[in-house]
Design an enzyme around this catalytic site. Structure first.
Site: not given
Ligand code: COA
Length: 391
Positions: A83, A237, A115
């Site tokens: 992709e 994945h 993916c």
């Molecule tokens: N210690 C431990 N865990 C922590 C933390 C800390 N200090 N701070 C945050 N977290 C945890 C959160 O609780 C959350 O866990 P949960 O999902 O189990 O609740 C996790 O870390 C991620 O935090 P979040 O606030 O949701 O992060 P974000 O807004 O930065 O988003 C993703 C994370 C993964 C959603 C983001 O990086 C993303 O969109 N990535 C792309 C994913 C992708 O490509 N998807 C398409 C293909 S499948």
């Protein structure tokens, strides 16, 4: 007992990039608590391509060891799943075919569905081998996951390629007949043609992924699939490795099990070791999970492995494979570890430089600096043509 097709993965090899950025370095720059990266999303570092690396150089580097071991005879099809395509018309697989010196009597094509593409390639390859069991199909899955700097997706970048030789009487894994498929029109992740970085709605994507787990599992069971307890492990994945945990808990819950974290860890634990240091590699990610499992597990002979392939947009497939006796003699564990260990760490400033690199679009003669120490490099862009060279 689920049907056994005796067609499957005969050999598997992966390659990744020249450089690596640790999440500790990223967190130091953007002030994020490292716990969010290490525990929250389950990532420790991500592969960063050099300016003379792309999906072709990684794909060729992943596939070259397969050709070195088995020769090119019998390969009449190459399916390149990606992709992060480099051309709207020409398949990246044609460059790989040329770099590997394969016979002109070969069909080559590129496949896309986020993916999920490599799983479509695997299933289509099985169809071709069923028609003529003397043939082998080279499946190459290669991607560079790139998001905007300082966006939530930034911490889930990465890059890698997996090459698999698909054939009859495979040495590693027999892919079983029942398959569960699922499609839903959602906008969780996409990349319009005019953009280099993907757009993603992270929470929407997690929800869409979980829905696809349910849908593909339901279809899998309706087509005579195995029960959850029959599997030795599950490969998911992994856009970030914690997603596999979310998905597996969801599957067990959907199947009526109470969530037992020891069981979840047992089912998944070994599958995240490569993805958590390489980062998201889109089409390659699921098959890096398989490589990590096979390279580390004690002995999986005769055991069933479950696969959940998800591609945003979205398409998913649940299927199973059974591990072939003697498979351990064919693994590439040392080379896989070396591909990870050879990467050179970059600091945040260098990473941003590499992230911001793009070729001028004027059709001029643009040579790339020789950065990669890998076997293939993108030497120049000349008259809008990509010029590759082998070492
Ligand atoms: N210690 C431990 N865990 C922590 C933390 C800390 N200090 N701070 C945050 N977290 C945890 C959160 O609780 C959350 O866990 P949960 O999902 O189990 O609740 C996790 O870390 C991620 O935090 P979040 O606030 O949701 O992060 P974000 O807004 O930065 O988003 C993703 C994370 C993964 C959603 C983001 O990086 C993303 O969109 N990535 C792309 C994913 C992708 O490509 N998807 C398409 C293909 S499948």
């Amino acid at each position: 007992m689920a049907g056994d097709s005796a067609i499957g993965i005969h050999d598997l090899s992966f390659a990744t990039t020249e450089f690596v950025l640790t999440h500790t370095e990223l967190a130091r720059h953007n002030g994020t608590d490292i716990g969010k990266y290490h525990q929250g999303i389950g990532q420790r570092s991500m592969s960063v391509p050099a300016t003379d690396e792309d999906i072709v150089t990684m794909g060729a580097a992943a596939a070259a060891p397969l050709i070195a071991r088995h020769g090119g005879d019998g390969i009449r099809t190459i399916i390149f799943a990606t992709e992060s395509s480099i051309d709207q018309a020409k398949s990246a697989g044609v460059y790989v075919h040329s770099l590997l010196g394969l016979a002109s009597a070969t069909r080559v094509v590129e496949l896309k569905q986020a993916c999920y593409g490599a799983t479509a390639a695997l299933q289509f390859a099985i169809g071709l081998v069923r028609r003529d069991p003397a043939q082998r199909v080279l499946v190459v899955a290669a991607d560079i996951a790139k998001y905007e700097p300082d966006s939530p997706g930034e911490a889930t970048q990465g890059a890698a390629a997996v090459a698999m030789l698909i054939g009859a009487d495979p040495a590693l894994l027999r892919i079983e007949e029942p398959s569960g498929v699922f499609t839903a029109d959602v906008m969780d992740f996409w990349r319009p043609n005019y953009r280099e970085a993907a757009l993603v709605d992270g929470q929407e994507s997690i929800g869409a992924y979980l829905l696809a787990v349910e849908g593909s599992w339901k279809d899998y069971t309706e087509h005579g699939g195995r029960a959850p307890d029959e599997f030795a492990a599950f490969c998911y994945h992994q856009p970030f490795t914690k997603m596999a945990y979310k998905a597996h808990r969801h599957l067990l819950n959907y199947c009526g099990y109470d969530i037992d974290e020891d069981r979840v860890a047992r089912d998944l634990g070994l599958t995240t070791a490569y993805n958590n240091v390489i980062g998201n590699s889109y089409t390659a990610s699921l098959y890096l999970a398989l490589a990590a499992l096979l390279d580390q597990a004690e002995d999986l002979t005769g055991r069933a492995i479950g696969f959940l392939s998800y591609g945003s947009g979205s398409v998913a497939e649940f299927f199973a494979g059974s591990v072939v006796p003697g498979y351990r003699e064919h693994l590439r564990t040392t080379a896989h570890r070396a591909a990870i260990d050879r990467r050179r760490p970059v600091d945040h400033a260098r990473y941003r430089e590499l992230h911001g690199h793009s070729f001028p679009t004027d059709g001029g003669d643009h040579r790339t600096a020789a950065e990669t120490t890998g076997p293939f490099r993108l030497a120049a862009l000349r008259g809008h043509k990509r010029v590759y060279e082998s070492r």
